[in-house]
Design a protein around this motif. Structure first.
Motif, short mmCIF file in Angstrom:
data_model
loop_
_atom_site.label_atom_id
_atom_site.label_comp_id
_atom_site.label_asym_id
_atom_site.label_seq_id
_atom_site.Cartn_x
_atom_site.Cartn_y
_atom_site.Cartn_z
N LEU A 66 4.33 2.28 11.96
CA LEU A 66 3.20 3.19 11.75
C LEU A 66 1.96 2.71 12.48
CD1 LEU A 66 3.32 4.10 7.94
CD2 LEU A 66 3.43 5.70 9.87
N GLU A 67 1.74 1.40 12.49
CA GLU A 67 0.54 0.87 13.13
C GLU A 67 0.72 0.71 14.64
OE1 GLU A 67 -2.34 0.71 11.72
OE2 GLU A 67 -1.65 1.06 9.68
N MET A 113 -2.20 -7.53 7.26
CA MET A 113 -2.40 -6.14 7.68
C MET A 113 -3.16 -5.33 6.66
SD MET A 113 1.41 -5.41 9.13
CE MET A 113 1.23 -3.81 9.90
N ASP A 114 -2.77 -5.46 5.40
CA ASP A 114 -3.22 -4.48 4.43
C ASP A 114 -4.36 -4.95 3.53
OD1 ASP A 114 -1.54 -2.71 5.54
OD2 ASP A 114 0.12 -3.12 4.19
N GLY A 159 -6.67 -6.38 7.42
CA GLY A 159 -6.75 -5.51 8.60
C GLY A 159 -6.46 -6.20 9.92
N ILE A 168 0.81 -1.23 0.00
CA ILE A 168 0.00 0.00 0.00
C ILE A 168 0.84 1.27 0.00
CG2 ILE A 168 -1.90 -1.20 1.14
CD1 ILE A 168 -1.13 0.42 3.68
N HIS A 169 2.17 1.14 0.02
CA HIS A 169 3.04 2.31 0.00
C HIS A 169 3.21 2.85 -1.41
CE1 HIS A 169 5.41 -1.28 -0.79
NE2 HIS A 169 6.20 -0.52 -1.52
N ARG A 205 8.57 -0.24 8.61
CA ARG A 205 7.81 1.02 8.68
C ARG A 205 6.32 0.77 8.88
NH1 ARG A 205 7.90 4.89 3.54
NH2 ARG A 205 7.12 2.99 2.58
N ARG A 206 5.77 -0.22 8.16
CA ARG A 206 4.34 -0.50 8.30
C ARG A 206 4.00 -0.85 9.75
NH1 ARG A 206 0.23 0.91 7.61
NH2 ARG A 206 -1.11 -0.88 7.35
N GLN A 262 13.74 6.60 5.27
CA GLN A 262 12.33 6.84 5.55
C GLN A 262 11.63 5.68 6.23
OE1 GLN A 262 10.56 8.05 1.90
NE2 GLN A 262 11.06 6.17 0.81
N ASP A 297 13.44 7.27 10.34
CA ASP A 297 12.25 8.02 10.73
C ASP A 297 11.64 7.50 12.02
OD1 ASP A 297 12.35 9.70 8.60
OD2 ASP A 297 10.42 9.14 7.74
#
Ligand SMILES: Cc1cc2nc3c(=O)[nH]c(=O)nc-3n(C[C@H](O)[C@H](O)[C@H](O)COP(=O)(O)OP(=O)(O)OC[C@H]3O[C@@H](n4cnc5c(N)ncnc54)[C@H](O)[C@@H]3O)c2cc1C
Lengths: 121, 409
Positions: B175-176, B146-147, B150, B45-46, B171-172, B199, B203
């Motif tokens: 973020l979650e 996850m994507d 859910g 989804i990125h 990162r995913r 990133q 980050d």
């Protein structure tokens, strides 16, 4: 007093190693091979931004979530607030790709937009 | 009834191939085992898709959507939840056997475009021992959970492998709201792009352990932790450097391998360096009328290349069906020096060809040399994380040549 920043530039795959020195308002950048890179370094220091992606819960959809993104980069230090906001959201199917789900999310100027279709169950 | 071409796999390679084949007037059938099209794109989804092909920075689902819309507009015949089990070749006719909820089916076709993508390496291929417990996923499994569905796979995560896939998953998770405790990489350099180190890891202040190996996974019912050790230059664990890291989830992101089981069974000639079949510039395998594209051919880092290969395969299938495809397994191309592979492995020498390749190790000031013809090109930096494309011009290829070596030094 000056402050030194070190970066790997992420504008293109070259990945330049950059050093920047900030003295008051004055920024000296070394190691960038292009102006786009210098622009990026400037924004990384003064206001770093990222495009954000996540999923949002969907009621009555053929899938339980829909993927979304911000339609423009948002300030890095707002990301965790936006994520928390999105995790409490639920929308109803059908969802259309490109649909604006949240306008001007948390006053960042960016919209939350669906990146796929989710049809009704 | 006989199809002109049957496309196996509905990821970007198969979608692009089906669209192009239909545009060229072929009678196409597209098969995919999942209940949705797009292959792995809907779970990525990125952003980062389509900068070359659509000249836009799209997310995976958006990129897939554009291809799927076109496919539907063109009225390409397709079957979902249809798993291909077997391919047989009888002269210049082929049979494709698949199973779907409607039962077992067999269709006849003149040509096949094989676009089945790749599978992920699992923990046992990495020699990670220990308990068989819940909480161990490949990156792709976690991403799908996850994507697409859910579901959060865990809260305290250790990621094995620092390729782009591993970095993006780190990162995913971050973020979650999960805590990513480490990304562990065997090699002394990260596998992914510098931009993803920034990133995805920096980050979120995620620690990267280079020259480290996950030795063991421990737990009773669920993962409770991993044992990690430092490795030396030969990638052997250094005694005395072991330490434990508590976590409830381990994500294995240690590379993809072309999914080529059905081609192997047919006896198609394989390339040990790519893990995929040997092809010529038409992307035709050693069995005529069977073409390969996308991650089944070689592991691509950009979807743009995958689509390009799908389209080449479709154009070749069209010529094959018409009987005008020129055989082009004439000049064997070999990879040497700091070069892991080069594709296609055969060219005709009769037209310009784009070669795809990947280096073994990062290198500055790399010289690419076609040894037999003395042609050289310089690149400021080459990295294993970035595939390169290089054009070989027909006028540079002497007509008497049977072998061509591409060397990186
Ligand atoms: C985590 C991750 C991040 C990525 N990020 C980027 C990025 O930022 N930018 C970018 O350009 N690229 C990115 N990529 C790469 C890109 O997604 C892939 O190169 C591309 O999806 C490969 O396409 P494919 O069609 O070859 O395979 P796939 O997408 O894997 O599709 C193969 C299809 O074949 C089907 N199939 C397989 N076997 C059978 C069978 N026997 N019968 C029926 N169907 C079958 C499968 O179900 C699947 O749908 C990323 C990849 C990953 C894993």
């Amino acid at each position: 007093m000056s402050k030194i920043y070190r970066f790997t530039c992420i504008v293109c795959p070259l990945g330049c190693y950059v050093e920047a020195e900030l003295e008051g308002e004055n920024l000296k950048i070394q190691g960038c091979k292009c102006p786009r890179g210098e622009e990026w370094v400037r924004s990384e220091i003064f206001e770093p931004k990222r495009v954000l992606m996540s999923v949002i819960k969907v009621k009555n959809g053929v899938y339980p979530v829909v993927s979304v993104k911000t339609d423009r980069p948002v300030p890095k230090d707002r990301i965790s607030q936006i994520m928390r906001f999105l995790s409490n959201l639920e929308i109803s199917a059908p969802v259309k790709i490109g649909q604006v789900i949240v306008e001007n999310v948390l006053d960042t100027g960016a919209n939350i937009v669906a990146t796929k279709d989710v049809e009704k169950k | 009834m006989i199809y002109d071409t049957v496309v196996i796999g509905g990821g970007p390679a198969g979608l692009a191939a089906s669209i192009k084949a239909r545009e060229e007037g072929l009678n196409v059938l597209l098969l995919d085992e999942k209940d949705y099209l797009g292959g792995i794109l809907p779970q990525c989804i990125h952003p980062g898709f389509g900068l070359h092909y659509f000249k836009e920075d799209l997310t995976g689902p958006e990129f897939a959507h554009r291809l799927i819309e076109k496919l539907e507009d063109m009225g390409v015949e397709k079957r979902l939840t249809a798993t291909v089990l077997d391919i047989t070749v009888e002269g210049d006719k082929k049979k494709v056997k698949y199973v779907s909820p409607e039962g077992l089916e067999s269709v006849a076709t003149k040509s096949i475009i094989y676009a089945s993508g790749a599978r992920e390496r699992h923990r046992f291929e990495l020699g990670i021992v220990g308990d068989r417990v819940a909480g161990i996923f490949t990156a792709g499994e976690a991403q799908t959970l996850m994507d697409i569905y859910g579901v959060m796979p865990g809260k305290e995560v250790v990621i094995v492998g620092s390729g782009d896939v591993g970095l993006i998953m780190a990162r995913r998770f971050a973020l979650e709201g999960a805590r990513v405790k480490a990304v562990v990489e065997l090699m002394p350099y990260p596998g992914g792009l510098a931009r993803n180190i920034v990133q995805c890891l920096q980050d979120f202040s995620i620690p990267l352990y280079l020259s480290h190996r996950v030795l063991e996974i421990r737990g009773r019912k669920r993962v409770e932790g991993v044992k990690i050790a430092k490795v030396d230059d030969n990638l052997e664990s250094l005694p005395g450097t072991e330490f434990d890291m508590p976590c409830d989830t381990v994500i294995i992101s240690a590379g993809l391998i072309p999914r080529i089981k059905l081609l192997k069974k047919l006896g198609v000639e394989m390339d040990a360096n790519t893990g995929g079949p040997m092809v010529d510039e038409n992307l035709e395998t050693s069995i005529s009328g069977i073409f390969v594209a996308g991650n089944a051919l070689l592991i691509n880092d950009l979807v743009d290349y995958v689509v390009e290969q799908g389209e080449i395969a479709a154009l070749s299938a069209k010529k094959y069906v018409e009987g005008s495809l020129q055989p082009s397994r004439r000049i064997r191309i070999r990879a040497e020096g700091n070069l892991r592979f080069v594709v296609p492995q055969y060219v005709s020498g009769k037209r310009d060809v784009i070669l795809y390749g990947r280096v073994k190790k990062p290198q500055e000031g790399a010289i690419f040399k076609f040894r037999e013809i003395g042609e050289e090109r310089r690149y400021p930096v080459v990295k294993p994380s970035e595939m390169f494309k290089i054009k070989l011009r027909v006028e540079r290829i002497p007509s008497n040549i049977r072998e061509l070596t591409l060397e990186v030094k």
